[in-house]
Each structure stands twice: as C-alpha cells, then as structure tokens.
Design an enzyme around this catalytic site. Sequence first.
Site, PDB file in Angstrom:
ATOM      1  N   SER A 107      25.224 -36.704 -55.544  1.00 15.95           N
ATOM      2  CA  SER A 107      24.974 -37.901 -56.319  1.00 15.95           C
ATOM      3  C   SER A 107      26.159 -38.862 -56.254  1.00 15.95           C
ATOM      4  O   SER A 107      27.245 -38.573 -56.458  1.00 15.95           O
ATOM      5  CB  SER A 107      24.526 -37.346 -57.708  1.00 15.95           C
ATOM      6  OG  SER A 107      23.285 -36.911 -57.776  1.00 15.95           O
ATOM      7  N   ALA A 108      25.769 -40.229 -56.008  1.00 15.84           N
ATOM      8  CA  ALA A 108      26.810 -41.067 -55.828  1.00 15.84           C
ATOM      9  C   ALA A 108      27.788 -41.169 -57.015  1.00 15.84           C
ATOM     10  O   ALA A 108      27.415 -41.020 -58.284  1.00 15.84           O
ATOM     11  CB  ALA A 108      26.366 -42.584 -55.790  1.00 15.84           C
ATOM     12  N   CYS A 109      29.021 -40.978 -56.728  1.00 20.90           N
ATOM     13  CA  CYS A 109      30.171 -41.174 -57.991  1.00 20.90           C
ATOM     14  C   CYS A 109      31.116 -42.047 -57.411  1.00 20.90           C
ATOM     15  O   CYS A 109      32.049 -41.630 -56.862  1.00 20.90           O
ATOM     16  CB  CYS A 109      30.720 -39.773 -58.325  1.00 20.90           C
ATOM     17  SG  CYS A 109      31.769 -39.501 -59.443  1.00 20.90           S
ATOM     18  N   GLU A 148      23.848 -42.401 -59.774  1.00 20.27           N
ATOM     19  CA  GLU A 148      25.284 -42.497 -60.388  1.00 20.27           C
ATOM     20  C   GLU A 148      25.440 -42.167 -61.612  1.00 20.27           C
ATOM     21  O   GLU A 148      24.256 -42.478 -62.477  1.00 20.27           O
ATOM     22  CB  GLU A 148      25.822 -43.816 -60.246  1.00 20.27           C
ATOM     23  CG  GLU A 148      27.371 -44.227 -61.080  1.00 20.27           C
ATOM     24  CD  GLU A 148      28.404 -43.838 -60.071  1.00 20.27           C
ATOM     25  OE1 GLU A 148      29.264 -43.162 -60.495  1.00 20.27           O
ATOM     26  OE2 GLU A 148      28.383 -44.208 -58.780  1.00 20.27           O
ATOM     27  N   GLY A 149      26.303 -41.273 -62.185  1.00 16.75           N
ATOM     28  CA  GLY A 149      26.316 -40.988 -63.580  1.00 16.75           C
ATOM     29  C   GLY A 149      25.039 -40.005 -63.988  1.00 16.75           C
ATOM     30  O   GLY A 149      24.611 -40.160 -65.143  1.00 16.75           O
ATOM     31  N   ASP A 206      20.705 -34.989 -68.177  1.00 15.31           N
ATOM     32  CA  ASP A 206      20.588 -35.315 -66.605  1.00 15.31           C
ATOM     33  C   ASP A 206      19.372 -36.160 -66.223  1.00 15.31           C
ATOM     34  O   ASP A 206      18.153 -35.714 -66.665  1.00 15.31           O
ATOM     35  CB  ASP A 206      20.681 -33.948 -65.883  1.00 15.31           C
ATOM     36  CG  ASP A 206      21.066 -34.164 -64.154  1.00 15.31           C
ATOM     37  OD1 ASP A 206      20.555 -35.150 -63.945  1.00 15.31           O
ATOM     38  OD2 ASP A 206      21.387 -33.399 -63.656  1.00 15.31           O
ATOM     39  N   ARG A 234      18.775 -37.470 -63.311  1.00 18.81           N
ATOM     40  CA  ARG A 234      18.237 -37.523 -61.655  1.00 18.81           C
ATOM     41  C   ARG A 234      16.711 -36.913 -61.605  1.00 18.81           C
ATOM     42  O   ARG A 234      16.389 -35.998 -62.125  1.00 18.81           O
ATOM     43  CB  ARG A 234      19.359 -36.608 -61.086  1.00 18.81           C
ATOM     44  CG  ARG A 234      20.746 -37.312 -61.282  1.00 18.81           C
ATOM     45  CD  ARG A 234      21.830 -36.726 -60.549  1.00 18.81           C
ATOM     46  NE  ARG A 234      22.151 -35.489 -61.416  1.00 18.81           N
ATOM     47  CZ  ARG A 234      23.324 -34.661 -61.262  1.00 18.81           C
ATOM     48  NH1 ARG A 234      23.825 -34.979 -60.089  1.00 18.81           N
ATOM     49  NH2 ARG A 234      23.599 -33.596 -61.739  1.00 18.81           N
ATOM     50  N   THR A 239      25.481 -25.820 -53.521  1.00 14.30           N
ATOM     51  CA  THR A 239      25.807 -26.350 -55.052  1.00 14.30           C
ATOM     52  C   THR A 239      25.993 -25.379 -55.846  1.00 14.30           C
ATOM     53  O   THR A 239      25.898 -23.901 -55.501  1.00 14.30           O
ATOM     54  CB  THR A 239      24.150 -26.743 -55.378  1.00 14.30           C
ATOM     55  OG1 THR A 239      24.200 -27.293 -56.597  1.00 14.30           O
ATOM     56  CG2 THR A 239      23.104 -25.703 -55.056  1.00 14.30           C
TER      57      THR A 239
END
Length: 365
Positions: free
Chosen positions: A223-225, A263-264, A297, A299, A320
């Site tokens: 996931s984008a960070c 994100e996040g 979460d 997502r 993961t």
Amino acid sequence: MGLKLSIWEQAARARADLRLGAVVVLVRGGAGVLAAGAETLPAERLDDLREAGPVDLAVTARRATTLKARAYDGDIARIAVDADYDLARIRATADPARDLSDPMKGPFHTRREGDAGLHRAAVRLAKQAQLLPAALVATLPSRKAAEAVAREHGLSLIDADALLAAEVNAIGMRPISAARVPMEVSERGRVHVFRPEDGSEEHYAIEIGAPDRAKPVLTRLHSACFTGDVLGSLKCDCGPQLRAAMKAMADEGAGVLLYLNQEGRGIGLANKMRAYSLQDQGFDTVEANHRLGFEDDERDFRIGGTILRRLGYRAVRLLTNNPRKVGMMGNAGLRVIERVPLQVGETPQNAHYLATKAAKSGHLL
C-alpha cells in the site's frame, strides 16, 4: 441510450461533490435526504440544509465512543444538530484534532427512532472520498421531494441500496498502459497501470524479470506510503519493506509488486497525518484511527487480486506479515501457495508501532 451513469459513476461524482463542499441527494425506498461532508460544507449551505429539514451529524460508532455519544444504530450515531450548533462546533465534533482545544462538546442528543440507512450511506461516501467519516444529513419529507430537489438544483442523486449492492462485488480494473522500466534492482522491469471502474485512484503492477504465469509468482501487495516510501519516515517499516521485497524478487529472478494507492491503511494522506498528530498525543496507531472514526484497516485487498488475475496469474507466494492479506487473496480467486515473511525496518521510532501491529492487527512479527 447508453448515456445513463452507472452506480459506480454516480458514486464517483458524489465523492467529488462532497470533497468540493457540495451537497448530494441520497434516496432509499420512499425516503430521501440531503448529505454533505462535515469538514467541507460551507456555512451558507448549512443554513440551506436547516431549511430543508431536521439536520443530523452522522458519525461512526468509533468516533461516537470517543465523544461519549450513544450509537443507537450500532455502527453509526445520529447526533441531532440543534439550532445553536454552528459550523465550528460541528467540525470540532467531527475532528479529533480539536479534542484538546475544544474538549466540552457534549452532551449530545442522538436519535434512535427511524431508519439510519441513508445516514449510513452518507458516512460511507465520506469515507470513500477520504474525508473525515462524518456527514451532515438533512431528512426530507419523501423520496419524491428529494428527487425534486436534485432536479431543481442539479445535485447528484444516488440510490443507497444500489450503491450497497454494488460494493459487495470487487471493483473492476481496466488496464490502461504498460511500458518497460529498467530499475536499480533489475533492468528487466515493466510497469502496468490499472484504472478502477469506480473512478478512484489508479493502481500499479510492477513485473520484475519475466515471471512465469504457470507457476506461483513471488508477490508483494504494497500500500502506498508517501511518508515511508518517499520521505524515508522512521515511524513505519513501509519503505524498508518495499525495497526488501523488490530485492527479493530480483534475487529470485522474477516477481510482481502491486503498488496500491491505499495510503494510511485506506484513509488517505490527510487523515493519516491527523492520525500521526493523535499518535504524538500518546495514542497508538489503532487508537488514533478509531478516534478519527475509522476501523483499524480500511483497505480492500481484492483490488490486488483483481489486477493479478487480469495479468494472468492464478497462484502466488505472498511476501507479507499480514495474514489478512492471505485471506483476501484467497477470496479474490488466487491460490496462496506460501506466505513469505518480510521482517525488516524496525527502528527505535517505530518499535511501538510494530508492537501494536502484532498485538492488535495480528501481524506475524
């Protein structure tokens, strides 16, 4: 004619409207409401909402717990916006960043009568727009009245039941473009860009080497960070995990990195910075998300499964520490042959963060 907008297209328009501070119309059965984002609505439109009908501030049960407001509807609370509530008080109620500067916001009158379905849909749209999960909702006399307001003022109109039914299914992904990109870890790199059918942010699949689609491929759902991947933040382990995953794929000779714009943990960068501010006050990452009104979460890892299937993959070895990702891949129609641990990036600054991920989110560290 095929010009009618799909429910996904209607939702995308409504999300954009909420971010702009505009009002949208939600209908369900014979009922209808006006809905707006608590953090974006201009003051003059609050007056318009009050003229239309009784106004509630709909917040999640997570936020209601912090406010000590009763969530009679289970997952949300409908706080009556009385005549003396101005926009500053409403936003202080919605935004935990103001809990210290404006601690005395209650007591609250929360509604328990009537159907909360449209309030729930309004909060859901605010979440999807990556706003604070708090919506101002004005109840109109009927669905017919709501549809008339939408026509008169050119407002987006959404059937909440249709939206909920659509969300049960994974969002479709369209491949948009692809090109070779030589990288530090491997000169044999290829980037694929996928665009969701719901109009949300694009996601990327990076093939390293030449993965064999007939065999389980080493895969990372990342996931984008922005803070970790780009700025090298020491508050998380995202940047080191990204680089370690790419190196593992290069060492093995092939792999697929899915870079998902969630994100996040799916709440967006603005809300992530709000959570960071709460962490500076002593809350852990889960507690901060809850005070904002989000779940641990938010997502949707089905996105990654959909992209992998579109690329022709059916089995993966998943890099993961998060068992939830393994389950989500299975639900998305992919076989997870192996979970490959990825334990890197611990610093003195993120030790508590990692401990929280293990204790509260089930990460295997």
